[in-house]
Enzyme design. Structure first.
Site, short mmCIF file in Angstrom:
data_model
loop_
_atom_site.label_atom_id
_atom_site.label_comp_id
_atom_site.label_asym_id
_atom_site.label_seq_id
_atom_site.Cartn_x
_atom_site.Cartn_y
_atom_site.Cartn_z
N PHE A 1 -39.13 31.79 20.71
CA PHE A 1 -40.46 31.18 20.81
C PHE A 1 -41.53 32.08 20.19
O PHE A 1 -42.56 31.58 19.73
CB PHE A 1 -40.78 30.91 22.29
CG PHE A 1 -41.89 29.95 22.53
CD1 PHE A 1 -41.68 28.58 22.42
CD2 PHE A 1 -43.15 30.40 22.89
CE1 PHE A 1 -42.71 27.68 22.65
CE2 PHE A 1 -44.18 29.51 23.11
CZ PHE A 1 -43.97 28.15 23.00
N GLU A 2 -41.31 33.38 20.20
CA GLU A 2 -42.30 34.33 19.68
C GLU A 2 -42.14 34.59 18.17
O GLU A 2 -42.96 35.30 17.57
CB GLU A 2 -42.20 35.68 20.41
CG GLU A 2 -42.76 35.68 21.83
CD GLU A 2 -41.91 34.91 22.82
OE1 GLU A 2 -40.68 35.10 22.81
OE2 GLU A 2 -42.46 34.10 23.58
N ALA B 1 -31.18 32.87 18.55
CA ALA B 1 -30.08 32.05 19.08
C ALA B 1 -30.61 31.32 20.32
O ALA B 1 -30.91 31.97 21.32
CB ALA B 1 -28.88 32.91 19.44
N VAL B 2 -30.74 30.01 20.20
CA VAL B 2 -31.18 29.21 21.34
C VAL B 2 -29.96 28.41 21.82
O VAL B 2 -29.39 27.62 21.06
CB VAL B 2 -32.34 28.27 20.95
CG1 VAL B 2 -32.96 27.68 22.22
CG2 VAL B 2 -33.40 29.01 20.15
N ILE B 3 -29.57 28.67 23.06
CA ILE B 3 -28.35 28.06 23.61
C ILE B 3 -28.75 27.07 24.70
O ILE B 3 -29.54 27.41 25.59
CB ILE B 3 -27.41 29.13 24.21
CG1 ILE B 3 -27.27 30.34 23.27
CG2 ILE B 3 -26.04 28.51 24.54
CD1 ILE B 3 -26.54 30.10 21.99
N ARG C 1 -20.88 30.99 14.38
CA ARG C 1 -21.84 30.99 13.26
C ARG C 1 -22.55 32.34 13.10
O ARG C 1 -23.49 32.47 12.34
CB ARG C 1 -22.87 29.86 13.48
CG ARG C 1 -22.24 28.50 13.35
CD ARG C 1 -23.03 27.39 14.02
NE ARG C 1 -22.38 26.09 13.80
CZ ARG C 1 -21.31 25.65 14.48
NH1 ARG C 1 -20.77 26.39 15.44
NH2 ARG C 1 -20.76 24.48 14.20
N HIS D 1 -35.46 23.52 28.76
CA HIS D 1 -36.13 24.64 28.11
C HIS D 1 -35.68 24.74 26.64
O HIS D 1 -36.47 25.03 25.76
CB HIS D 1 -35.78 25.92 28.86
CG HIS D 1 -36.71 27.06 28.62
ND1 HIS D 1 -38.04 27.02 28.94
CD2 HIS D 1 -36.49 28.29 28.09
CE1 HIS D 1 -38.60 28.17 28.62
NE2 HIS D 1 -37.69 28.95 28.09
N1 INI Z 1 -35.18 32.33 23.78
C1 INI Z 1 -34.19 32.32 22.85
O1 INI Z 1 -34.35 32.93 21.78
N2 INI Z 1 -33.03 31.68 23.09
C2 INI Z 1 -32.82 30.98 24.26
O2 INI Z 1 -31.70 30.39 24.42
C3 INI Z 1 -33.84 30.96 25.23
N3 INI Z 1 -33.63 30.25 26.49
O3 INI Z 1 -32.59 29.59 26.66
O4 INI Z 1 -34.48 30.26 27.35
C4 INI Z 1 -35.04 31.66 24.96
N4 INI Z 1 -36.04 31.68 25.85
C5 INI Z 1 -37.13 32.64 25.79
C6 INI Z 1 -38.27 32.17 24.90
O5 INI Z 1 -37.92 32.29 23.53
C7 INI Z 1 -39.52 33.02 25.11
O6 INI Z 1 -39.24 34.36 24.84
C8 INI Z 1 -40.06 32.90 26.55
O7 INI Z 1 -40.19 31.53 26.92
C9 INI Z 1 -41.45 33.60 26.65
O8 INI Z 1 -42.40 32.97 25.79
#
Ligand code: INI
Length: 157
Positions: A58-59, A81-83, A128, A89
């Site tokens: 997200f950042e 990697a977003v799982i 991947r 979320h």
């Molecule tokens: N961030 C990821 O990069 N991957 C994920 O799978 C993930 N999950 O599952 O929550 C994740 N969450 C953190 C997010 O990116 C932020 O750092 C957080 O919400 C603070 O802003």
């Protein structure tokens, strides 16, 4: 026959400066994406590259925006990697990372590569990140080199 010209950026990193933004979240996977990205940097002779760690995917866009606007880099490679893990979320983090990264690229004119895995399971992500489906980090650097070189062909002045 029309006077058509075909352009394609070469896979040659000479003279290119790349920024790599990588997410700490799921770092057992993103560390492998970074390894793949750095292998591509070596393979194609990229002039220089810097690595910037962020807490989560997200950042990535806000940091990518600062780097793209700095004038120091030909491209910004974004790795994460977003799982899914069965939570909503996932949709927000993955969607906003993708939308934000594309917006930075279009707003700045600096290519920002989408090396963020969006998977249902760790296994799919590992496949991947150097597993049986290649390494998305490596492929993102290849794409960055090609697009940066393509854009360099149209440099003004
Ligand atoms: N961030 C990821 O990069 N991957 C994920 O799978 C993930 N999950 O599952 O929550 C994740 N969450 C953190 C997010 O990116 C932020 O750092 C957080 O919400 C603070 O802003």
């Amino acid at each position: 026959m029309a006077n058509d010209t075909t352009y394609e950026g070469e896979l040659d990193g000479d003279g290119l400066s790349l920024a790599i933004v990588v997410s700490r979240f799921n770092d057992s996977i993103t560390g492998k994406l970074l390894t793949g990205a750095q292998e591509a940097v070596q393979r194609y002779g990229v002039g220089e590259h810097d690595v910037f760690w962020v807490p989560g995917s997200f950042e990535i866009p806000v940091v990518a925006k600062r780097l793209a606007g700095s004038g120091r880099y030909h491209a910004v490679i974004c790795l994460g990697a977003v799982i899914r893990h069965e939570t909503a979320h996932f949709e927000y983090v993955a969607g906003q990372a993708a939308e934000g990264i594309q917006r930075v690229a279009l707003d700045t004119g600096v290519p920002c590569l989408f090396g963020v895995l969006t998977c249902d399971t760790d296994e799919q992500a590992l496949d991947r990140a150097g597993g049986k489906h290649g390494n998305t980090g490596f492929e993102a650097v290849e794409a960055a080199i090609r697009v940066a070189n393509l854009l360099r062909m149209f440099k003004r002045g």
